[in-house]
Enzyme design. Sequence first.
Site, PDB file in Angstrom:
ATOM      1  N   ASP A 112      65.984  38.871  26.795  1.00  0.00           N
ATOM      2  CA  ASP A 112      67.343  39.564  26.927  1.00  0.00           C
ATOM      3  C   ASP A 112      67.760  39.933  25.323  1.00  0.00           C
ATOM      4  O   ASP A 112      67.395  39.594  24.356  1.00  0.00           O
ATOM      5  CB  ASP A 112      68.251  38.557  27.598  1.00  0.00           C
TER       6      ASP A 112
ATOM      7  N   LYS B 133      71.752  41.539  29.226  1.00  0.00           N
ATOM      8  CA  LYS B 133      73.127  41.754  29.807  1.00  0.00           C
ATOM      9  C   LYS B 133      73.962  41.790  28.477  1.00  0.00           C
ATOM     10  O   LYS B 133      74.056  41.306  27.722  1.00  0.00           O
ATOM     11  CB  LYS B 133      73.386  40.509  30.726  1.00  0.00           C
TER      12      LYS B 133
ATOM     13  N   MET C 275      80.450  31.782  25.277  1.00  0.00           N
ATOM     14  CA  MET C 275      80.738  33.316  26.102  1.00  0.00           C
ATOM     15  C   MET C 275      82.400  33.054  26.354  1.00  0.00           C
ATOM     16  O   MET C 275      82.619  33.616  27.642  1.00  0.00           O
ATOM     17  CB  MET C 275      79.883  33.428  27.359  1.00  0.00           C
TER      18      MET C 275
END
Length: 516
Positions: free
Chosen positions: A28, A50, A165
């Site tokens: 990722d 992502k 996040m």
Amino acid sequence: MGAGPGDPKLITVRGLELLSRSDVVVYDRLASPRLLRQLKPGAETIYVGKLPDRHTMKQEEINRLLVDLALQGKTVTRLKGGDPTIFGRVGEEAGLLAEHGIEFEIVPGITSAIAVPAYAGIPVTHRDHASSFSVITGHESPDKLDQSIDWEKVTNATGTLLFLMGVAKIGYIAAQLIKHGRPDSTPVALVRWGTRPEQRTLTGTLGDIEAKVEEAGFKPPAVIVVGEVVRQREALQWYERKPLFGCRVLVTRAREQASGLSELIEEMGGEPCEYPVIETVPVEGAAADAELAAALDAAATYDWLFFTSVNGVEHFFRRLRGAGGDIRRFHRARIAAVGPKTKSVLEARGLQAEALPMEFQAEGMLDHLSGLIEAGQRALVVRGTLARDTLPLDLERRGLLTDRLTVYDTVLPERQDEYALECLRDGRVQAVTFTSSSTVTNLLTMLRRAGEDDPLRLLAGCEIACIGPVTARSAREAGLEPTVLPEAATIESLATALAARMAERRLSASAGDAPA
């Protein structure tokens, strides 16, 4: 497998071991692309990263992909940023593997929740301020956050709160913490792209952090730290004080020689971005074989052996072994080495050498060997195909019978490093190092080969660091203006001079004279 928070050297020993054995790596965006250089030849890479507003592949598709690859008989590594068990969806991915009877191993990684604050000088616990910490997701929408987080309990459950996040929800998070008992004066820090050259730290309080984030245009990914430990940053920040912090440096040396310069850059807080533009290969053919045979036949007559580079040493001994020869055939010869590194490589082989300056342009480069070099002596100069004739001509002017032995050729590498190319194209390279004239010309050639019609445009704004005046002259002739020229032609001096130049830039930026 956890890749750690960003710095590729923070992967575990076990992780690196298994990565080098993988047939396929599914990775990722938070895993450093530099780790992919550890793969064995032919290994496949699949990007499933992502972004906050875009997913390359749905989670269910990733789960299925791992199963399909494993059922093909391949050794598969799922490489994730940080630690795979902390908001890494490892339960879903490994769960489907278990359902299909596929053997797997979970390799922990250093979580960004702890490492990123540490790189900003913030310990998540402190004897006087916090004896516990919580790691909380901040990724969900406010209504989902309220469903997954018991704010009443979380707010005061531990001394330090770490939100991953959560940049886009910072206002809501701060409001909930204040609402449930944290003072609005509670210190807060946001650390973006921690452990990387792009690391940026923004501090404030629960009361003003949302406004500061908006004013600074602060974007994810970032770790949010809430608690009194944030006050430790002023005294403990270390990474951001390193001389090359924030500097990504393009290293153009041959891959087998890049490690020394790369290590110096890393020690100074920069990120070496290796983009080898030269590759050395043994000379081949009847003419090369005849030249070697002649040198070996005359070995016992030479009074001097001159080595002009580290590559010259390595390829000389490689060709000597291939011909069944032995260094003892040159028993009469004294040895001279151009540059301290060449001298060091010879010493590692048990051979003492006289050191010569790196640059061939000084007419008196052999003066300090006066009394040793005499007219009538015979010398063999070991070199590569691109070597200049200054040294052998100087020897001949002094009356020595001089032979030349070419042992290696310098060619363009077949492959280009895509990560380095991407960094250049995105403007994420702050400096370029050149250690020879060929690295200058070859870099521009390789960039054109990669589709760049105007390679000089990619290098505009970069510091141009040249190891010596000859290399600097080649850079100017190519249209690049050198901004870093060390006092001594060594990689140590080159790295030190680059650090001094970056310090000047930071000083100018802080004074408002130049952009950061």
